[in-house]
Design a protein around this motif. Sequence first.
Motif, mmCIF file in Angstrom:
data_model
loop_
_atom_site.group_PDB
_atom_site.id
_atom_site.type_symbol
_atom_site.label_atom_id
_atom_site.label_comp_id
_atom_site.label_asym_id
_atom_site.label_seq_id
_atom_site.Cartn_x
_atom_site.Cartn_y
_atom_site.Cartn_z
ATOM 1 N N UNK A 526 0.888 -1.173 0.065
ATOM 2 C CA UNK A 526 -0.005 -0.090 0.019
ATOM 3 C C UNK A 526 0.811 1.227 0.025
ATOM 4 N N UNK A 527 0.452 2.071 -0.803
ATOM 5 C CA UNK A 527 1.307 3.367 -1.070
ATOM 6 C C UNK A 527 0.370 4.721 -0.643
ATOM 7 N N UNK A 528 0.710 5.391 0.313
ATOM 8 C CA UNK A 528 -0.252 6.451 0.738
ATOM 9 C C UNK A 528 0.316 7.783 0.990
ATOM 10 N N UNK A 529 -0.475 8.912 0.362
ATOM 11 C CA UNK A 529 0.000 10.148 0.864
ATOM 12 C C UNK A 529 -1.135 11.000 1.548
ATOM 13 N N UNK A 530 -0.803 11.730 2.472
ATOM 14 C CA UNK A 530 -1.891 12.311 3.451
ATOM 15 C C UNK A 530 -1.112 13.726 3.589
ATOM 16 N N UNK A 547 2.725 13.608 4.809
ATOM 17 C CA UNK A 547 3.120 12.621 5.172
ATOM 18 C C UNK A 547 2.939 11.176 4.000
ATOM 19 N N UNK A 548 4.125 10.668 3.605
ATOM 20 C CA UNK A 548 4.104 9.616 2.376
ATOM 21 C C UNK A 548 4.823 8.431 3.080
ATOM 22 N N UNK A 549 3.927 7.266 2.840
ATOM 23 C CA UNK A 549 4.367 5.920 3.395
ATOM 24 C C UNK A 549 4.141 5.001 2.480
ATOM 25 N N UNK A 550 4.857 4.050 2.624
ATOM 26 C CA UNK A 550 4.860 2.618 1.877
ATOM 27 C C UNK A 550 4.868 1.488 2.739
ATOM 28 N N UNK A 551 4.078 0.512 2.788
ATOM 29 C CA UNK A 551 3.668 -0.569 3.698
ATOM 30 C C UNK A 551 3.760 -1.737 2.629
#
Length: 875
Positions: A526-530, A547-551
Amino acid sequence: MKISLTKYLFITAFILLQLPLFAQGIEGTVMNQEGEPLPFATIFIVNLKNGSSCNANGQYKLNLPAGTHTVQVKYIGYEAQQVQVEVKNEWQTLNFKLKAQTFALKEVQVKGKGEDPAYTIMRKAIAKKKFHRLQYDSYQMKAYIKGTGQLTNAPFFLKKKLKDEGVKLNEAYTHESVRQVKFSQPNKIEEKVLSVRTSGDDKGSPSPVNYIMFSFYNDKFGEAVSPLSRAAFGYYKFEYAGNFSEGNITVNKIKVTPRSRGDNVFEGFIYIIEDYWAIHSLDLKTSLMGFPISIKQNYAEVAPAVWLPTTHQYLFSGKVMGFAGEFKYLASISNYKVELNQKLLAKTEIIDEKVEEVPESVAAIKPAKEDKPIELLANEDKLTRKQFRKMIVEYEKESLKERENPEVVSERSVKVDSMAFKRDSSYWAQERPVPLSVKEVKGYQRDDSLAQVQSARLTGKDSTGVIKKKSFNPTDLIMGGSYNLSPRTRLSLDPTLINVFYNTVEGVNVNMSGKLRHSYDSLRRVFEIAPVVRYGFASEDFYAKTRISHQVKQGEKVSMIYVQGGKFVEQFNEENPIHPHINTLSTLLFRRNYMKLYEKLYVGAGYDYKASPFLKFSGSLEWARRSQLYNNIDYSLFYSEEDRPLTPSLPQNIELEDTGFPTNDALIFKASVSYRPGKTYRMYNGKKIPLLEQSPEFLLMYRKGISGVLGSDVNFDQLELGVNHGISVGVRGRLEFELRGGTFLNNKRMYFMDYEHFDGNRTILSSLRPAGAFRLLDYYNFSTNDSYFSGHTHFQFRKFLLTQIPEVRFTGIKENIFVNYLKTSSSPHYYELGYSLDNVFRVFRIEAAASFHDRNFQELGFRIGIATILKFSSN
């Protein structure tokens, strides 16, 4: 007439395809003598060990092979009927009218203090309960399972919203499945899903087989105390209600009455087979958090002297906060194949030594250490309850020692047939032993379209266009909205309307936020930008952060990397103990500006890694420029400046005369480890799944202020240890505690936001963590840069003060007491003692707490929180 080979094959294939249409069997209705249908009556084919149930209207339809069959019909409270029927190549109508059961009161020789004979029956049944669990090495069965639920009411202001979300009142939501199940000792279940009919994808949902594998021969049935528990006499009173004959067995009817009515104890009737002391059937009720649950089970002799359930019925219902609903659950078990435990074939007569005379030869039986318990069981035809129970326990211990993986307490495997989700209506007409209701048929028509949407999200393919793409509307910036950019990509806008706050630094501030989320590989990556933007009207400052995350998930292992940064306002305690809505109300209504803010320009990165559920690591590095903020507005709806002046945006603290600070740069590294010892597992499809609640969680945290790098002005080292645990006590009693202790190994250069802060509270609302937060503590007064220790304990009772009253317990209300403690090198001993009513209206928690400094009373306060049954993240 000649027929070509092609035509011959075509006709043969056509006939073979039509064979299912000419299935044969029996169908009809089960009624009482007045002609009223008996809902969910049990139909059992004795020669085939095959069971089925009627529907709510007493109707049944059962496919049978041609031949002669013995049909047994049962309904609790009515005499069983058994008839023979010859099934040919057609359907036969076979109706039953059952007579109300008549019970005989056998003559009982009263001894001792003249106790009810039910106690002797139950003592013998309890002595043999472990035997009934061990008398087979394995068994196989076929289970048809149907669950139907409906929401019958909802608050008027939510009905339209629910309808928009696809949830409609008084409509059936049904799950049906056919499964082949094999149980092997000691606790291994192999399940093959032959067919499923439900909305969405069933593969990730809990298997309904869990419910039918619960056994009343265990001490607990789910979370409730079984009437056959070792502790049953402490929870129940029993009353003999007569007996009846059924074939060559005598069945005793026992009334079960809880000594203290409420959650997780049963009330009703259990039927015990004389001499075998096995369950014949049961009709019991209990409650969970005040919600009533009705359970009925019918058993049949599926192997010599082995009785197992052939039908299960559950009914859940209740009301909460304007919502009302019910859920009916039915399981019909057939095709039992039992492999008997050859070591437990001998029949032993059980003597209740409490009221029955024990022969001298039996009393003299005292096994030596070298004696094998299984040999004694095979050689003795009479034993007392205690002797029999002790030998069975020893036999079970010896069996468990032979296991290859003693840390694995249960094993479970589930395989899904490739056709499970593709079966057509003709298949279900053949396999379904319980006809669908009109509501259930309509529910399936609705759910078929919802399933297409879920499938498109998981596969990433939407060739039929079932996922509706919403177009942008400017009002979405205010009310919020979400957009399906692709089957796996979703953009969400948070409602700005509810993210408008007020504080003394910015005045009215408006926050706009959203989230862009893209999933790969059926949600494994999952890639997410908030992002978040904010504007304060009084300060005229604009802020933004993202915040940019990659799970990534790989089995039990989960890793996430993230980067974040921006310029934003922050609370001095990074755990954000004061919600902006609460601070808004407190400031405007009571002229109490508890939230203290500073400005942070920052960039950082972090990595979280869960090696297993027992072991987690996290680390982060952040550079920040911190600046002091000042009040820009002095307004509230009530009180004046003279009566109640607003305080500066700086906390008060006993260690610092002034918590103000110059603009500074800080480079801070933080690492933490979470570990749970005492590993126990359950196996699922070959994978070990830990039982976390059985071991405490130990925590280690290190935080370092790095001096001289990137202009950093801070220099400190902090080390903290902690432990969390929860222990079940009795029925629904639970003790939870959280302990934290730490120190600053080095505090050469720090600012107040770098101190250790504690989870205080000065508002009417209580924390979401009842076993980890203070109720009356000031947010920052005892914050420290030295040694500290805090402890929280929270105990929930099943019965305490008000819950001694059954009517109170039946509402689902629980009573709790809690004790909180804090000591730093500079603070007094701080205590909180409190009492709370939990699950009020099934949603709220009402608390009263008193605080003390050393032995001196400080204040009494009241708080309102969320019920502990509702688990929310503090984020």
